[in-house]
Scaffold this active site. Structure first.
Site, PDB file in Angstrom:
ATOM      1  N   HIS A 289       0.853  -1.197   0.000  1.00 12.94           N
ATOM      2  CA  HIS A 289       0.000   0.000   0.000  1.00 12.94           C
ATOM      3  C   HIS A 289       0.883   1.240   0.000  1.00 12.94           C
ATOM      4  CE1 HIS A 289      -3.584  -2.427   0.907  1.00 12.94           C
ATOM      5  NE2 HIS A 289      -2.837  -3.079   1.786  1.00 12.94           N
TER       6      HIS A 289
ATOM      7  N   ASP B  32      -1.453   8.789  -1.248  1.00 23.67           N
ATOM      8  CA  ASP B  32      -1.400   9.971  -2.114  1.00 23.67           C
ATOM      9  C   ASP B  32      -2.273  11.039  -1.453  1.00 23.67           C
ATOM     10  OD1 ASP B  32      -2.215  11.916  -3.968  1.00 23.67           O
ATOM     11  OD2 ASP B  32      -2.665  10.500  -5.569  1.00 23.67           O
TER      12      ASP B  32
ATOM     13  N   HIS C 150      -3.901  14.605  -1.716  1.00 28.29           N
ATOM     14  CA  HIS C 150      -4.202  15.684  -2.664  1.00 28.29           C
ATOM     15  C   HIS C 150      -3.762  17.047  -2.125  1.00 28.29           C
ATOM     16  CE1 HIS C 150      -7.502  13.308  -5.063  1.00 28.29           C
ATOM     17  NE2 HIS C 150      -6.347  12.651  -4.963  1.00 28.29           N
TER      18      HIS C 150
ATOM     19  N   HIS D 177      -5.664   9.038  -0.397  1.00 29.37           N
ATOM     20  CA  HIS D 177      -6.051   7.667  -0.757  1.00 29.37           C
ATOM     21  C   HIS D 177      -4.821   6.833  -1.099  1.00 29.37           C
ATOM     22  CE1 HIS D 177      -5.456   8.217  -5.174  1.00 29.37           C
ATOM     23  NE2 HIS D 177      -5.817   9.459  -4.935  1.00 29.37           N
ATOM     24  N   CYS D 178      -5.009   5.532  -1.077  1.00 33.31           N
ATOM     25  CA  CYS D 178      -3.948   4.615  -1.476  1.00 33.31           C
ATOM     26  C   CYS D 178      -3.865   4.631  -3.005  1.00 33.31           C
ATOM     27  CB  CYS D 178      -4.278   3.212  -0.968  1.00 33.31           C
ATOM     28  SG  CYS D 178      -2.954   2.016  -1.221  1.00 33.31           S
TER      29      CYS D 178
ATOM     30  N   HIS E 162      -7.841  -0.375  -4.936  1.00 28.83           N
ATOM     31  CA  HIS E 162      -7.577  -0.024  -3.532  1.00 28.83           C
ATOM     32  C   HIS E 162      -8.512   1.092  -3.065  1.00 28.83           C
ATOM     33  CE1 HIS E 162      -3.667  -2.149  -2.407  1.00 28.83           C
ATOM     34  NE2 HIS E 162      -3.944  -2.568  -3.633  1.00 28.83           N
TER      35      HIS E 162
ATOM     36  N   MET F  60      -9.859   2.536   0.710  1.00 29.62           N
ATOM     37  CA  MET F  60      -8.675   3.276   1.158  1.00 29.62           C
ATOM     38  C   MET F  60      -8.700   4.756   0.770  1.00 29.62           C
ATOM     39  SD  MET F  60      -5.592   0.515   0.991  1.00 29.62           S
ATOM     40  CE  MET F  60      -4.663   1.379   2.260  1.00 29.62           C
TER      41      MET F  60
ATOM     42  N   HIS G 207     -27.181  16.626   0.316  1.00 27.47           N
ATOM     43  CA  HIS G 207     -28.378  17.425   0.613  1.00 27.47           C
ATOM     44  C   HIS G 207     -28.815  17.075   2.027  1.00 27.47           C
ATOM     45  CE1 HIS G 207     -32.427  19.181  -0.215  1.00 27.47           C
ATOM     46  NE2 HIS G 207     -32.842  18.207   0.578  1.00 27.47           N
TER      47      HIS G 207
ATOM     48  N   GLU H 246     -29.373  24.348  -1.485  1.00 32.31           N
ATOM     49  CA  GLU H 246     -30.235  23.191  -1.217  1.00 32.31           C
ATOM     50  C   GLU H 246     -29.437  21.899  -1.355  1.00 32.31           C
ATOM     51  OE1 GLU H 246     -32.289  23.984  -5.518  1.00 32.31           O
ATOM     52  OE2 GLU H 246     -33.188  22.365  -4.362  1.00 32.31           O
ATOM     53  N   THR H 247     -28.705  21.778  -2.481  1.00 31.29           N
ATOM     54  CA  THR H 247     -27.902  20.591  -2.767  1.00 31.29           C
ATOM     55  C   THR H 247     -26.564  21.081  -3.290  1.00 31.29           C
ATOM     56  OG1 THR H 247     -29.862  19.298  -3.314  1.00 31.29           O
ATOM     57  CG2 THR H 247     -27.789  18.515  -4.221  1.00 31.29           C
TER      58      THR H 247
ATOM     59  N   HIS I 111     -28.445  13.235  -3.148  1.00 31.56           N
ATOM     60  CA  HIS I 111     -29.770  13.492  -3.698  1.00 31.56           C
ATOM     61  C   HIS I 111     -29.981  12.971  -5.124  1.00 31.56           C
ATOM     62  CE1 HIS I 111     -33.760  15.239  -4.013  1.00 31.56           C
ATOM     63  NE2 HIS I 111     -33.669  15.691  -2.773  1.00 31.56           N
TER      64      HIS I 111
HETATM   65 CU   LIG Z   1      -3.797   0.114  -0.606  1.00 31.03          CU
END
Ligand SMILES: [Cu+2]
Length: 379
Positions: free
Chosen positions: A131, A134, A136, A171-172, A181, A186, A291, A315-316, A342
């Site tokens: 594993h 990453d 962001h 995330h992986c 993954h 993950m 929502h 609203e959304t 929604h």
């Molecule tokens: Cu992984």
């Protein structure tokens, strides 16, 4: 030469002019985009204060300050990858999940803009798969993925500067099996708060009393010839069938925090009338549209980045796959609210819905049942 070409190919840049990117002149003092004053300073790490933060399981978020006036810190976190079979609905359907710290989503980390994040990622020998992670929120080396590849029985420590504010997915992303993954569980969120806290479009401070983190997961569970969901003994055994379902782009389940109903009944989110709640909503793979039934998004950073003014009174809202959005809402009425995706098929049929149980006094001015349901009478 060969090495560079194969690297570019791996990251999907094989057709770009590699030499221009890599050997072109280095530009001095370019405008590097959004950054606070602190975030733009390169610090001597050895002089910075270190804090160790213990992560907590979602939907809760570890205790944190909303505003800080101190100089940046190095914030240390530790996460352990856990591969495990989980039950994802009330019919007993199972999934070979891969998780950060045993939960879907992984725990939410909170730091302030300009802080350094120092994560130790542990992959115990009891796991089967390699594993990595990453972020962001990070800059360089595929979000840290290149520098955090850990086989079972290994750990690794990565440091990066959180120089942009917002909620960001992590995330992986192991080479060759990234999507698997991620849809297997993950992912999580890191929230980088501005040092002086959240602001509305006019620069007025916005404060929250509680914060919850919701991770939405699109799941792709294979079925047998009879149409029953299959059960596997190991993640590897589930791989080929799962990829086949993934390629249809049609999830079999869409769940908040790991299973259908994870945030309902006795696990409902809680709030009181008058309280302002911050909702983080991450989706690492697929678009969603949160929502709050009976409520609104008072202030919403749909794309999750606090350098931009929040949208007001929604609203959304819309959280694109591969990002985390943030909404603030001050509750004005008591009762059970539904917080959901929604696309109502995804929420009510596939699972993407939770509850917020709110205590307090009903406000007749905002809403009143003028006449209860009864027989139809002449106007
Ligand atoms: Cu992984």
């Amino acid at each position: 030469m060969m090495e560079r070409r194969s690297f570019l190919k791996q990251v999907g840049m094989g057709t770009l002019a590699g030499s221009a990117i890599i050997t072109g002149p280095v530009l001095a003092k370019t405008n590097s985009g959004p950054s606070s004053k602190e975030a733009s300073i390169a610090h001597d790490i050895s002089t910075l204060r270190r804090v160790k933060v213990d992560l907590v399981a979602p939907p809760m978020i570890h205790a944190h300050e909303q505003t800080v006036d101190s100089t940046p810190r190095v914030v240390e976190f530790r996460m352990t990858v856990q591969e495990k079979k989980i039950v994802i609905d009330d019919k007993g359907t199972t999934m070979q999940a891969m998780t950060f710290d045993g939960s879907m989503p992984g725990p939410t980390m909170v730091v302030h803009q300009g802080d350094y994040v120092e994560l130790t990622l542990v992959n115990p020998a009891t796991n089967v798969m390699p594993h990595n992670i990453d972020f962001h929120a990070a800059t360089g080396a595929l979000g840290g993925a290149k520098l955090t590849n850990v086989n079972p029985g290994q750990q690794v420590t990565l440091r990066f500067k959180a120089d942009r504010s917002g909620a960001f997915v992590y995330h992986c992303a192991p080479e060759g099996t990234v999507a698997w993954h991620v849809v297997s569980g993950m992912s999580g969120t890191i929230m980088v708060l501005p040092r002086d806290g959240l602001k509305d479009a006019n620069g007025k401070p916005l404060h929250y009393d509680r914060a919850y983190t919701i991770g939405e997961f699109d799941l792709y569970i294979p079925k047998d010839e009879k149409g029953n969901y299959k059960d596997y003994d190991t993640p590897a055994a589930s791989y080929a069938d799962t990829v086949e379902v993934m390629q249809t782009l049609t999830p079999t389940h869409v769940v908040f925090n790991g299973k259908v109903g994870a945030l309902t009944g006795e696990h409902a989110l809680l709030a009181n009338v008058g309280e302002t709640v911050l909702f983080i909503h991450s989706q690492a793979n697929r678009d969603t549209r949160p929502h709050l039934i009976g409520g609104h998004g008072d202030w919403v950073w749909e794309l999750g980045k606090f350098d931009n003014p929040p949208l007001k009174g929604l609203e959304t809202w819309f959280v694109p796959g591969g990002s985390a959005g943030v909404a603030l809402y001050t509750f004005k009425q008591p009762g059970i609210y539904a917080y959901l995706n929604h696309n109502l098929i995804e929420s009510f049929l596939l699972g993407a819905a939770g509850h917020v149980k709110v205590e307090g006094k009903w406000n007749d001015d905002l809403m009143k049942q003028v006449k209860a349901p009864g027989p139809i009478t002449q106007a």
